[in-house]
Design an enzyme around this catalytic site. Sequence first.
Site, PDB file in Angstrom:
ATOM      1  N   CYS A  28       0.867  -1.185   0.000  1.00 48.34           N
ATOM      2  CA  CYS A  28       0.000   0.000   0.000  1.00 48.34           C
ATOM      3  C   CYS A  28       0.903   1.235   0.000  1.00 48.34           C
ATOM      4  CB  CYS A  28      -0.892  -0.019   1.230  1.00 48.34           C
ATOM      5  SG  CYS A  28      -1.924   1.454   1.342  1.00 48.34           S
ATOM      6  N   HIS A  82      -9.234  -3.318  -7.451  1.00 53.49           N
ATOM      7  CA  HIS A  82      -9.072  -1.872  -7.641  1.00 53.49           C
ATOM      8  C   HIS A  82      -9.355  -1.524  -9.102  1.00 53.49           C
ATOM      9  CE1 HIS A  82      -6.470  -3.007  -4.267  1.00 53.49           C
ATOM     10  NE2 HIS A  82      -6.596  -1.776  -3.812  1.00 53.49           N
ATOM     11  N   ASP A 123     -10.268   5.528  -2.875  1.00 56.22           N
ATOM     12  CA  ASP A 123      -9.031   6.023  -2.273  1.00 56.22           C
ATOM     13  C   ASP A 123      -9.103   7.544  -2.264  1.00 56.22           C
ATOM     14  OD1 ASP A 123      -6.488   6.435  -1.333  1.00 56.22           O
ATOM     15  OD2 ASP A 123      -5.570   4.945  -2.646  1.00 56.22           O
ATOM     16  N   CYS A 163      -3.123   7.108  -4.540  1.00 58.13           N
ATOM     17  CA  CYS A 163      -2.910   5.655  -4.567  1.00 58.13           C
ATOM     18  C   CYS A 163      -1.530   5.305  -5.130  1.00 58.13           C
ATOM     19  CB  CYS A 163      -4.006   4.958  -5.366  1.00 58.13           C
ATOM     20  SG  CYS A 163      -4.002   3.174  -5.093  1.00 58.13           S
ATOM     21  N   GLY A 164      -0.648   4.898  -4.228  1.00 62.19           N
ATOM     22  CA  GLY A 164       0.735   4.639  -4.648  1.00 62.19           C
ATOM     23  C   GLY A 164       0.873   3.423  -5.538  1.00 62.19           C
ATOM     24  N   THR A 165       0.208   2.320  -5.167  1.00 54.35           N
ATOM     25  CA  THR A 165       0.324   1.129  -6.016  1.00 54.35           C
ATOM     26  C   THR A 165      -0.445   1.347  -7.318  1.00 54.35           C
ATOM     27  OG1 THR A 165      -1.476   0.115  -4.739  1.00 54.35           O
ATOM     28  CG2 THR A 165       0.757  -0.517  -4.131  1.00 54.35           C
TER      29      THR A 165
HETATM   30  O1  PYC Z   1      -1.737   3.898  -1.937  1.00 56.62           O
HETATM   31  O2  PYC Z   1      -1.296   1.910  -2.724  1.00 56.62           O
HETATM   32  C1  PYC Z   1      -2.052   2.703  -2.200  1.00 56.62           C
HETATM   33  C2  PYC Z   1      -3.398   2.270  -1.810  1.00 56.62           C
HETATM   34  C3  PYC Z   1      -3.980   1.062  -2.054  1.00 56.62           C
HETATM   35  C4  PYC Z   1      -5.266   1.124  -1.520  1.00 56.62           C
HETATM   36  C5  PYC Z   1      -5.437   2.363  -0.969  1.00 56.62           C
HETATM   37  N1  PYC Z   1      -4.284   3.057  -1.164  1.00 56.62           N
END
Ligand code: PYC
Length: 334
Positions: free
Chosen positions: A91, A226, A251, A255-257
């Site tokens: 995450c 997602h 989110d 969202c990094g991923t």
């Molecule tokens: O930031 O990777 C992320 C993430 C995944 C689900 C919510 N945020």
Amino acid sequence: MRSKLVLHAVDSHTEGMPTRVITGGIGTIPGATMNERRLYFREHRDDVKRLLMNEPRGHAAMSGAILQPPTRSDCDWGVVYIEVSGYLPMCGHGTIGVATVLVETGMIEVVEPVTTIRLDTPAGVVVAEVAVEDGAARAVTLRNVPSFAVGLDRRVTLPDGRTVTYDLAYGGNFYAILPLERLGLPFDRSRKDDILAAGLSLMAAIDAEDGGPVHPEDPTIRGCHHVQVTAPDSTARHSRHAMVIHPGWFDRSPCGTGTSARMAQLHARGELPTHTEFVNESFIGTRFTGRLLGTTEVGGLPAVLPSFTGRAWITGTAQYLLDPEDPFPAGFVL
Ligand code: PYC
């Protein structure tokens, strides 16, 4: 005051999205790798996750991270990610929250101007470079796990009979990526319920086909939970999106991923070269700035090495308790 357990937390938000960082009260989770610890916690201690994430201590879009001793000698800390929806392998916003908490609480030796933290995550090693000024974490740049496009222009049939074309990419989780207009909706927050419903129906249709995607090197990482639907003015340098997440929330962060998966998808399309700035903007208008640091291979597939930068802010500290007579020992979902 009576309690069956005491869980210590530092709450934070990363570009609008909460991360409840659990700093004590769990102990070392059994498992030889961080992914084994993730799976053990899911199997044996899910009630603790639900207590921390669900109402009344959390809410429908709650997210957190349990700090662990690392399972590898080349890492400083380990992390098990928890959310209302389950246990993510990785995450991004949560890791930016973790790195900020480690620095600002002194849980890691702080070096200015940059503190480097190596994190043992269920998806692999993630390196955080924290820009620190007078003890404050001003920005966190993550070198994420290798990311890749699984397929471009895939087609899936929705329950209403419509066929939709989408791209599928991995950035620590699997993401379906497509322009929102393909679902017949405007990029407008007043239509969020419709966008959520359309995204959930798309992910269910993807997972119904052959059980959904599976990571080529780790079969425990599977399923598309997602959906990244992009705004009409999005480009390969600046993309705006709404991120629909199972079982039914957006989110708040970029969202990094998801940013990593989006960069892998754009690279596979020949639209984003390495070492080129890419801005990914969330549904509430907050931003991560990413870039691809190089290329590699995952399970025989061409892959990229993504990095992205964002910021987190600490919002509070807490000890979460469980009164022996609490009628909702694992919280509840409305
Ligand atoms: O930031 O990777 C992320 C993430 C995944 C689900 C919510 N945020």
